[in-house]
Write a protein that holds these residues in place. Structure first.
Motif, short mmCIF file in Angstrom:
data_model
loop_
_atom_site.label_atom_id
_atom_site.label_comp_id
_atom_site.label_asym_id
_atom_site.label_seq_id
_atom_site.Cartn_x
_atom_site.Cartn_y
_atom_site.Cartn_z
N UNK A 47 23.65 18.41 36.57
CA UNK A 47 24.40 17.45 37.31
C UNK A 47 24.78 17.93 38.79
N UNK A 48 24.76 17.13 39.84
CA UNK A 48 24.81 17.34 41.36
C UNK A 48 26.06 16.73 41.63
N UNK A 49 26.14 15.26 41.49
CA UNK A 49 27.24 14.55 42.25
C UNK A 49 27.29 13.09 41.74
N UNK A 50 28.40 12.54 41.52
CA UNK A 50 28.70 11.38 41.04
C UNK A 50 29.69 10.37 41.80
N UNK A 51 29.53 9.10 41.66
CA UNK A 51 30.34 8.20 42.25
C UNK A 51 30.77 7.10 41.11
N UNK A 52 31.79 6.81 40.74
CA UNK A 52 32.38 5.78 39.77
C UNK A 52 32.66 4.55 40.16
N UNK A 53 32.61 3.38 39.65
CA UNK A 53 32.78 2.20 39.66
C UNK A 53 34.11 2.00 40.63
N UNK A 54 35.03 2.80 40.56
CA UNK A 54 36.33 2.76 41.50
C UNK A 54 36.39 3.60 42.52
N UNK A 55 35.16 4.47 42.69
CA UNK A 55 35.13 5.20 43.89
C UNK A 55 35.35 6.62 43.81
N UNK A 56 35.81 7.02 42.60
CA UNK A 56 36.09 8.64 42.30
C UNK A 56 34.86 9.36 42.34
N UNK A 57 34.93 10.30 43.25
CA UNK A 57 33.75 11.27 43.55
C UNK A 57 33.81 12.77 43.01
N UNK A 58 32.64 13.09 42.41
CA UNK A 58 32.78 14.43 41.80
C UNK A 58 31.60 15.20 42.16
N UNK A 59 31.64 16.63 42.42
CA UNK A 59 30.32 17.30 42.68
C UNK A 59 30.41 18.54 41.92
N UNK A 88 17.94 27.63 47.13
CA UNK A 88 18.01 27.30 45.63
C UNK A 88 18.41 25.95 45.63
N UNK A 89 18.41 25.02 46.65
CA UNK A 89 18.51 23.54 46.30
C UNK A 89 17.32 22.93 45.98
N UNK A 90 16.02 23.71 46.06
CA UNK A 90 14.95 23.20 45.73
C UNK A 90 14.59 22.84 44.33
N UNK A 91 14.42 21.36 44.23
CA UNK A 91 14.18 20.85 42.80
C UNK A 91 13.59 19.39 43.00
N UNK A 92 13.59 18.80 41.73
CA UNK A 92 13.41 17.25 41.78
C UNK A 92 14.73 16.78 41.60
N UNK A 93 15.08 15.75 42.45
CA UNK A 93 16.26 15.12 42.56
C UNK A 93 16.21 13.77 41.96
N UNK A 94 17.08 13.42 40.79
CA UNK A 94 16.88 12.24 40.04
C UNK A 94 18.38 11.50 40.28
N UNK A 95 18.18 10.10 40.40
CA UNK A 95 19.16 9.32 40.04
C UNK A 95 19.47 8.67 38.87
#
Length: 115
Positions: A47-59, A88-95
């Motif tokens: 997991x890297x980051x998320x935003x929910x339907x209400x706008x709550x954000x997590x990292x 160390x951020x090198x990676x394949x990033x997925x949505x």
């Protein structure tokens, strides 16, 4: 069938920036959350980051203060602005798009941080 298309990856030097995009085939507010994950060879997707339907954000802790997730509903797109990139951020990033019953993945975009 929901489709997610990531773009914006590439090669960048340490300390540089990239902005990833995830374009959805339908209204992103149909999903409970929109998320970014990343994966390196032989490892699980993390997991890297998320935003929910209400706008709550997590990292994830290692990206706090460097990465920003945001969205544009009119464009059906979620973004990940990545600053102060490290090797160390090198990676394949997925949505990933989550509903109550299932989730959907994009095909991924490669991010390489190297001098």
């Amino acid at each position: 069938q929901v489709q997610l298309m990531e773009s914006g990856g590439g090669l960048v030097q340490p300390g540089g920036s990239l902005k990833l995009s995830c374009a959805a085939s339908e209204n992103i507010f149909n999903f409970n959350s929109m998320n970014w994950y990343r994966q390196t060879p032989g490892q699980e997707r993390d997991f890297v980051a998320s935003i929910n339907v209400g706008g709550k954000i997590q990292y994830e802790d290692s990206v706090k203060g460097r990465f920003t997730i945001f969205r544009d509903g009119a464009k059906r797109t979620v973004y990940l602005q990545m600053n102060s990139l490290k090797p160390e951020d090198t990676a394949v990033y997925y949505c990933r798009a989550n509903t109550l019953s299932r989730h959907y993945w994009g095909q991924g975009t490669q991010v390489t941080v190297s001098s």
